[in-house]
Design an enzyme around this catalytic site. Structure first.
Site, PDB file in Angstrom:
ATOM      1  N   LYS A 152      30.603  -7.065  18.445  1.00  0.00           N
ATOM      2  CA  LYS A 152      30.776  -5.720  17.909  1.00  0.00           C
ATOM      3  C   LYS A 152      29.430  -5.050  17.678  1.00  0.00           C
ATOM      4  O   LYS A 152      29.188  -3.930  18.144  1.00  0.00           O
ATOM      5  CB  LYS A 152      31.568  -5.767  16.598  1.00  0.00           C
ATOM      6  CG  LYS A 152      31.861  -4.383  16.024  1.00  0.00           C
ATOM      7  CD  LYS A 152      32.320  -4.434  14.583  1.00  0.00           C
ATOM      8  CE  LYS A 152      31.133  -4.558  13.649  1.00  0.00           C
ATOM      9  NZ  LYS A 152      31.506  -4.370  12.228  1.00  0.00           N
ATOM     10  N   ASP A 170      35.883  -2.750  15.834  1.00  0.00           N
ATOM     11  CA  ASP A 170      35.860  -2.966  14.386  1.00  0.00           C
ATOM     12  C   ASP A 170      37.298  -2.926  13.868  1.00  0.00           C
ATOM     13  O   ASP A 170      38.257  -2.915  14.648  1.00  0.00           O
ATOM     14  CB  ASP A 170      34.971  -1.937  13.693  1.00  0.00           C
ATOM     15  CG  ASP A 170      35.537  -0.524  13.741  1.00  0.00           C
ATOM     16  OD1 ASP A 170      36.576  -0.295  14.395  1.00  0.00           O
ATOM     17  OD2 ASP A 170      34.938   0.375  13.107  1.00  0.00           O
TER      18      ASP A 170
END
Length: 261
Positions: A152, A170
């Site tokens: 991420k 996320d």
């Protein structure tokens, strides 16, 4: 003349499943139909959020990398209040690697979990010095070897500092693409892989920003503003929140108020 397949509302069975609390992912939807629907929704998001962008303030890849690591378990707004002080004291990896820990913790205290975050960014800066001459690498394979950096964070840095397309999975992103019925996966890596198959690579970074904007402003975790959602026609989860436009509009958050989840 009939509308194209991707513009038709999603099958009622998917919406019924979502209304019952089940997965809105419809295994009977063909890959082609899902891809067309996903791309139609992505185009609509581009119209809804023409100003979507990374909400972390940064001037270079090092600042973005550190800010993204600090953003865990706090808001971008909080990180943006801390980083001007942080980077005035420690503008690069060398300076940060040599930071006094007590002083660093004091700067990071507003972000929460400041001791753990101090450990993370110290280790990150030291690794950058030892392995990359203090420079942030521009490859996924290198970024994920750094302390505190997963896919991420790496995709945030690659997409926004190096213009290398990436999907930022996320909590908002994962929640929304599951509500969209694009995937039933929970694992972020699997979510990333499945969504990547649906959209052109060149759109990944901006699409991530738009989904995060939508998750913060409209498609909230606890009560989605379904009646004020521009994606309602193609979303199998329509109805999990208020569908009355007036009631739903009251749930929509302004950009300033949205950075609280």
């Amino acid at each position: 003349m009939s509308s194209p397949a991707y513009a038709r509302p999603v099958p009622p069975r998917a919406r019924r499943a979502a209304a019952r609390g089940g997965s809105p992912f419809d295994p009977q939807e063909t890959p082609l139909a899902r891809t067309r629907r996903a791309r139609r929704m992505a185009r609509e998001l581009a119209l809804i959020y023409p100003d979507a962008h990374c909400e972390l303030d940064f001037t270079n890849a090092f600042e973005l990398l550190v800010a993204t690591v600090l953003s865990a378990q706090t808001t971008d707004r909080t990180v943006n209040r801390v980083t001007p002080v942080l980077f005035s004291k420690y503008p690069d990896a060398q300076a940060l690697a040599g930071a006094d820990r007590a002083d660093l913790e004091e700067v990071l205290k507003p972000t929460g979990f400041f001791r753990a975050k101090a450990t993370s960014v110290l280790g990150l800066a030291q690794a950058l010095l030892e392995r990359f001459d203090g420079e942030v690498p521009g490859r996924m394979a290198d970024l994920v070897t750094l302390p505190g950096v997963g896919r991420k964070t790496a995709n945030v840095v690659l997409g926004n500092a190096f213009d290398v397309p990436g999907l930022t999975v996320d909590t908002h992103f994962g929640r929304l693409v599951r509500r969209f019925g694009w995937t039933a996966e929970e694992d972020p890596v699997k979510v990333e892989a499945e969504v990547a198959e649906l959209l052109p690579k060149r759109e990944w970074t901006m699409f991530s920003h738009r989904v995060i904007f939508h998750g913060r402003r409209v498609c909230h975790a606890k009560k989605a503003a379904c009646g004020a959602c521009g994606l309602a026609q193609w979303c199998p989860s329509y109805g999990i929140g208020p569908t009355d436009p007036e009631a739903a509009t009251k749930l929509v958050k302004t950009p300033v108020a949205s950075d609280t989840e």
